[in-house]
Write a protein that holds these residues in place. Structure first.
Motif, mmCIF file in Angstrom:
data_model
loop_
_atom_site.group_PDB
_atom_site.id
_atom_site.type_symbol
_atom_site.label_atom_id
_atom_site.label_comp_id
_atom_site.label_asym_id
_atom_site.label_seq_id
_atom_site.Cartn_x
_atom_site.Cartn_y
_atom_site.Cartn_z
ATOM 1 N N UNK A 268 0.830 -1.093 0.043
ATOM 2 C CA UNK A 268 -0.002 -0.034 0.105
ATOM 3 C C UNK A 268 0.852 1.315 0.007
ATOM 4 N N UNK A 269 1.902 1.144 0.835
ATOM 5 C CA UNK A 269 2.732 2.403 0.800
ATOM 6 C C UNK A 269 3.452 2.648 -0.602
ATOM 7 N N UNK A 270 4.047 1.589 -1.187
ATOM 8 C CA UNK A 270 4.464 1.673 -2.616
ATOM 9 C C UNK A 270 3.424 2.195 -3.537
ATOM 10 N N UNK A 271 2.229 1.770 -3.342
ATOM 11 C CA UNK A 271 1.116 2.319 -4.238
ATOM 12 C C UNK A 271 0.831 3.615 -3.823
ATOM 13 N N UNK A 272 1.005 4.122 -2.826
ATOM 14 C CA UNK A 272 0.869 5.539 -2.663
ATOM 15 C C UNK A 272 1.805 6.371 -3.004
ATOM 16 N N UNK A 273 2.840 5.905 -3.039
ATOM 17 C CA UNK A 273 3.908 6.487 -3.483
ATOM 18 C C UNK A 273 3.954 6.533 -5.071
ATOM 19 N N UNK A 274 3.515 5.510 -5.925
ATOM 20 C CA UNK A 274 3.317 5.574 -7.376
ATOM 21 C C UNK A 274 2.270 6.839 -7.556
ATOM 22 N N UNK A 275 1.169 6.480 -6.883
ATOM 23 C CA UNK A 275 0.150 7.664 -7.209
ATOM 24 C C UNK A 275 0.429 9.089 -6.818
ATOM 25 N N UNK A 276 1.276 9.439 -5.689
ATOM 26 C CA UNK A 276 1.817 10.404 -5.529
ATOM 27 C C UNK A 276 2.659 11.058 -6.652
ATOM 28 N N UNK A 277 3.786 10.151 -7.119
ATOM 29 C CA UNK A 277 4.585 10.325 -8.343
ATOM 30 C C UNK A 277 3.781 10.564 -9.440
ATOM 31 N N UNK A 278 2.828 10.149 -9.561
ATOM 32 C CA UNK A 278 1.715 10.397 -10.828
ATOM 33 C C UNK A 278 1.265 11.875 -10.682
ATOM 34 N N UNK A 279 0.672 11.992 -9.594
ATOM 35 C CA UNK A 279 0.367 13.332 -9.228
ATOM 36 C C UNK A 279 1.096 14.564 -9.557
#
Length: 298
Positions: A32-43
């Motif tokens: 979940x943390x890695x998913x959050x990092x990927x989503x924030x990177x996309x944002x």
């Protein structure tokens, strides 16, 4: 002599590298943390390049195409068009820059003000602590959104005024957090040693105490980013924030509500973008909290 100094520097740098390596390993173990990092990177990517990559830049600049108004999602317009014939995807991509930068500005200004107030209150104590904390408590008694609305209405519309209005209602949480951390840190051995060596109170606070309490501040900032984006969108939704034709997620939602549910796609894109941004920052904040929590270190 230089070789000895180099070895000492390496001795200090090695534990730091090991801590960073272990922290990254713990962070990467959480999906979940890695998913959050990927989503924030996309944002962040769309925050920087969203306006440039928008498929219809003329619509972002305020151009209209009444012949194409309210077109449903298609290959040419993946999220359809709005009441002015503008491509909704282009507006949302460009709106990412405004919404995320405003949220970052709110969190940055609020954290700086709150950190200074909390650090001075916790370190000085006495009547200074009482005055600053009663001011903080007084600010906390007023709901943040209502206070931001009042300040924004007084300052007027605009990006800068909106950020300042929300930030002035955002700092008390950081003040209380930092004050508690400083109260605990000021009794540590390294602070006593610094006093014994003749360090000034200013140096003790800013060179010794604050660097050691920065972890919870970073965690709170990452968690607050999502709520700051929602607050920015809330002000835009009620018409106090950024005004059209500047695209902003809250403003786009406010305009699209008049055409629901017949033209649902006009609200789906900004709502989905807001959800993904807030969700990503929350997941990232939870991951950083697990990594930066001193009790979790081995």
């Amino acid at each position: 002599m230089s070789t000895t100094e180099h070895n000492i520097a390496d001795d200090f740098a090695t534990p730091r590298r090991d801590r960073l390596r272990r922290a990254f390993f713990r962070f990467s173990q959480s999906k979940l943390s890695m998913l959050g990092a990927v989503m924030v990177a996309a944002v962040i990517f769309f925050t920087v390049f969203g306006t440039v990559l928008a498929p219809y830049p003329e619509h972002v600049a305020g151009g209209v195409d009444t012949a194409s108004r309210f077109m449903p999602p298609s290959v040419a317009h993946p999220f359809g068009t709005n009441e002015l014939g503008q491509d909704v995807l282009s507006l949302v991509m460009a709106g990412t820059t405004v919404s995320v930068l405003a949220g970052f500005g709110v969190v940055l200004i609020g954290s700086v003000i709150g950190t200074l107030v909390g650090a001075v209150a916790g370190f000085a104590r006495g009547w200074i602590d009482e005055v600053l904390m009663r001011l903080t408590d007084l600010t906390l008694t007023i709901p943040g959104l209502i206070l931001a609305m009042a300040i924004a209405a007084a300052l007027g519309s605009g990006f800068g005024n909106m950020v300042i209005a929300i930030a002035l209602s955002w700092w008390p949480g950081y003040a209380r957090l930092v004050r508690g951390e400083v109260l605990a840190a000021r009794e540590e051995v390294y602070v006593t040693a610094a006093r014994a060596l003749g360090a000034t109170p200013k140096r003790i606070l800013f060179r010794h105490i604050l660097p050691n309490v920065v972890s919870p501040i970073i965690v709170k900032m990452s968690l607050d980013m999502g709520f700051a984006i929602l607050t920015v969108a809330g002000l835009g939704f009620i018409g106090i924030g950024v005004r059209p034709p500047t695209p902003e997620w809250g403003t786009l939602l406010s305009v699209s509500r008049s055409y629901m549910p017949d033209y649902w796609w006009t609200a789906m894109a900004p709502g989905l973008a807001m959800f993904l941004a807030v969700f990503g920052f929350n997941l990232l904040g939870d991951g950083l909290r697990d990594v930066l929590d001193p009790k979790a270190r081995r």
